[in-house]
Design an enzyme around this catalytic site. Structure first.
Site, mmCIF file in Angstrom:
data_model
loop_
_atom_site.group_PDB
_atom_site.id
_atom_site.type_symbol
_atom_site.label_atom_id
_atom_site.label_comp_id
_atom_site.label_asym_id
_atom_site.label_seq_id
_atom_site.Cartn_x
_atom_site.Cartn_y
_atom_site.Cartn_z
ATOM 1 N N ASP A 1 0.832 -1.190 0.000
ATOM 2 C CA ASP A 1 0.000 0.000 0.000
ATOM 3 C C ASP A 1 0.876 1.253 0.000
ATOM 4 O O ASP A 1 1.871 1.328 0.727
ATOM 5 C CB ASP A 1 -0.890 -0.030 1.246
ATOM 6 N N GLU B 1 1.457 -0.493 -5.045
ATOM 7 C CA GLU B 1 0.527 0.579 -5.359
ATOM 8 C C GLU B 1 1.421 1.798 -5.605
ATOM 9 O O GLU B 1 1.991 2.343 -4.657
ATOM 10 C CB GLU B 1 -0.437 0.839 -4.201
#
Length: 684
Positions: free
Chosen positions: A346, A382
């Protein structure tokens, strides 16, 4: 209770058992570290760790074994202006705790600072408001063989552990919403029949919901608020629910082994960019009280402030060896001991901000590349964080890495709602985004192709809403004529066709498709594209109302992809091999630069030669395939495409799935807003 503490050893960090007791080791630059042991009734015994090697405090406690609840206290200066936030009144979790028991109870007791003076330490003891770590015995290595799917052959299914089975009628009530529920036969059957090869689990590291959510009766359902990077979240454990603290660890391991035995890999969505402690005014639960400057990136001009590239109040300090060691130790633990196959990071640019700017050659990426275990894992970034000029770093990650392809998402969404001037970009996206990923020896599998994920509309909502219904925003969505739910058969038919066209694009594109769990059964969140705090029927799978026709169509698409190497290209085609992909106008002419530049062009045919220059399998087999012709028509009217010579068969038609099996010669109809796939068998 009364224990003595011996010197012990400085490694490994955390709580490590042997037949005689438990060794405790923790990194801190405080002046004293106290181990706190708790009885079942909450009685606390404090033992000062007697030895320090560098920044590691350690001690061995005879007679302490598995099941013991514990925490830490650290003494030292409380001087936020210098980045120091030690406070022995605060019970701290061990960052290396393998399991965590209990809930956080918010209140002023959790704050390291006095409520009336942020520069002074709080005298309030937080023990009654904090969960505890659980000492666990060592576990044997996983026994089930990893499926080890090649990235090019991978189909990722993003899913929430709880939401997937919370309302599943085939899963026993006591297992719903748990790791054991995900491993239950009823859940496995859906995944196996669907045909995906990997489940990407939303965060399962132990997390704490933010206080403002708790006071409103909500929670951080997605789990992007980690406090324990080694502990499976206890709230997803049937064993913990049944009263067995620490049982979440073996339950998680058993889930992984069951998924492996079914041919499914497990990828974890990991949140190493920030922690649940938030900004300077947030609670002191672990890292802040252990070594604030080691774990968090502080403003060099004002160490009382945090540099925040996550939007969550703090950023983990990957320029410090203590934080880097914790991240790498966590990755090795989950890969080597818990058996997972990969990680989706993330807000991954934050991990590469060793000196502030994003750097693909930072220490974190170097450590991953050199690590004998983690370099084998599937590594997915990401490729964006927040608040910096270089926060959008798509295409900038090292060669080992794949990336969520935001360009793919945006282009595919806009193309299928008939925006102008996108045909060339659309062609690049469905052929693997070579313009982004072909440098440095990267392959099409560097592109994780996505249209919908947890963060945003579900696919059903993407074709049902023009605006999200929690606050205004542009989602590149189109409601097909009516906002929200409707009984209008014309609108419903159009939405179904749009859904199938998008799914076909996703599954037939070069790269790695990522399917949002539930899109295959028409899951809706009623127009909410940020349901991170909703742990209820809004976000759970509604199995009772599953769209069975859509599910069958999705299974067919996935089978088409998996059965045909033409859709699983392991490399970008260059030079003479590039002729294996040929682009034609509907009239059958080769596409020219003028054709690609036409802003009104919305239709094109892609011929994929399956035999001339096939990929080579690991065992040397030539992956020869039939020829395929993909007709793409984003017009709102039908097109007639000239078809190359030979006998072609319709294998997929998103406008009219019942056309599968039809024979085509000379010309083929392409209905409005549709993808049609034709196959021509290779001559014997």
């Amino acid at each position: 209770m009364s224990h003595k503490v011996l010197p012990g050893r400085s490694a490994p960090l955390g709580a490590t058992t042997d037949p005689h007791g438990t060794n405790f080791a923790v990194s801190s630059n405080g002046e004293q570290v106290t181990l706190c042991l708790f009885d079942a009734d909450g009685t606390e015994e404090r033992l000062v760790l007697p030895e320090r090697d560098g920044d590691v405090w350690h001690g061995f406690v005879p007679g302490v074994g598995a099941g013991q609840l514990y925490g830490l206290r650290v003494s030292g200066p409380y001087d936020p202006a210098r980045g120091l936030r030690y406070n022995a009144a605060k019970l701290l979790l061990d960052p290396y705790a393998r399991a965590i028991e209990g809930q956080v109870r918010f209140g002023p007791e959790l704050l390291g600072h006095a409520t009336d003076n942020p520069s002074a330490p709080s005298p309030l003891d937080s023990a009654a408001h904090m969960p505890r770590g659980v000492v666990l015995a060592g576990a044997p290595a996983p026994t089930a063989l990893r499926p080890q799917h090649a990235l090019a052959d991978t189909i990722v299914y993003e899913v929430h552990v709880r939401g997937f089975t919370a309302a599943h009628p085939g899963v026993p009530p006591e297992l719903r919403g748990t790791y054991a529920g995900l491993a239950h036969d009823a859940a496995l059957e859906h995944l196996i029949r669907l045909g995906v090869t990997a489940v990407e689990l939303l965060p399962v590291h132990h997390y704490v919901p933010e206080e403002f959510l708790v006071t409103r009766g909500l929670t951080n359902y997605w789990g992007y608020n980690t406090i324990g990077f080694f502990a499976p979240h206890a709230g997803y454990s049937a064993a913990v629910r049944a009263g067995r603290p620490g049982g979440q660890v073996e339950e998680f391991r058993a889930m992984v082994e069951t998924l492996h035995a079914a041919g499914l890999e497990v990828v974890l969505d990991v949140v190493f960019n920030h922690t649940a402690e938030g900004g300077p005014g947030g609670p002191t639960m672990c890292y802040r009280g252990l070594d604030n400057a080691a774990y968090y990136r502080l403003d060099p001009n004002d160490p009382g402030r945090y540099i925040d590239t996550t939007g969550c109040g703090n950023s983990v300090n990957t320029g410090n060896p203590v934080a880097l060691r914790m991240i790498m130790d966590s990755l090795r633990y989950w890969f080597g001991e818990m058996g997972v196959d990969g990680f989706r990071f993330d807000l991954a640019p934050t991990l590469g901000r060793q000196e502030g700017g994003f750097d693909p050659f930072s220490a974190f990426f170097d450590l991953v590349a050199q690590d004998p275990l983690i370099s084998q894992a599937k590594l997915i970034a990401e490729p964006w964080d927040v608040g910096r000029m270089d926060s959008y770093d798509i295409g900038r990650f090292p060669p080992l890495w794949s990336e969520w392809n935001g360009r793919y998402r945006d282009t595919v969404r806009d193309f299928w709602r008939s925006h102008e001037g996108l045909l060339g970009d659309f062609a690049q996206r469905i052929c693997g985004s070579a313009d982004i990923y072909s440098a440095d020896g990267r392959r099409p599998s560097a592109s994780i192709n996505l249209v919908t994920v947890h963060d945003g509309f579900t696919l059903r909502d993407l074709v049902s809403y023009d605006s999200k219904h929690n606050e205004a925003d542009d989602n590149r969505s189109w409601n097909c004529g009516i906002e929200g739910e409707t009984e209008d058969p014309t609108v419903l038919a159009l939405r179904a066709r749009q859904t199938r066209a998008i799914l076909a694009t996703l599954m037939l594109s070069a790269g790695v498709p990522l399917l949002l769990g539930g899109d295959e059964i028409g899951r809706t969140q009623a127009g909410n594209n940020n349901a991170y705090c909703q742990d209820n029927e809004l976000t759970w799978f509604d199995w009772a109302r599953a769209d069975q026709e859509l599910l069958a169509f999705t299974r067919t698409l996935i089978r088409l992809r998996r059965d045909h190497p033409a859709f699983l290209r392991h490399r970008f085609l260059t030079g003479a091999a590039a002729s294996d992909l040929q682009w034609f106008t509907p009239a059958g002419a080769t596409m020219t630069d003028t054709d690609w530049a036409d802003p009104g062009a919305r239709s094109v045919a892609l011929l994929m030669d399956g035999a001339t220059d096939p990929d080579i399998a690991a065992d040397g087999t030539r992956l020869v395939d039939d020829d395929h012709l993909v007709l793409i028509n984003a017009w709102w009217e039908a097109e007639t495409f000239t078809v190359p010579a030979g006998h072609w068969t319709v294998v997929c038609d998103t406008f009219a799935p019942e056309r599968a099996g039809e024979s085509v010669r000379g010309a083929a109809r392409s209905d409005p807003r549709s993808v049609t796939v034709l196959r021509r068998a290779v001559s014997p």
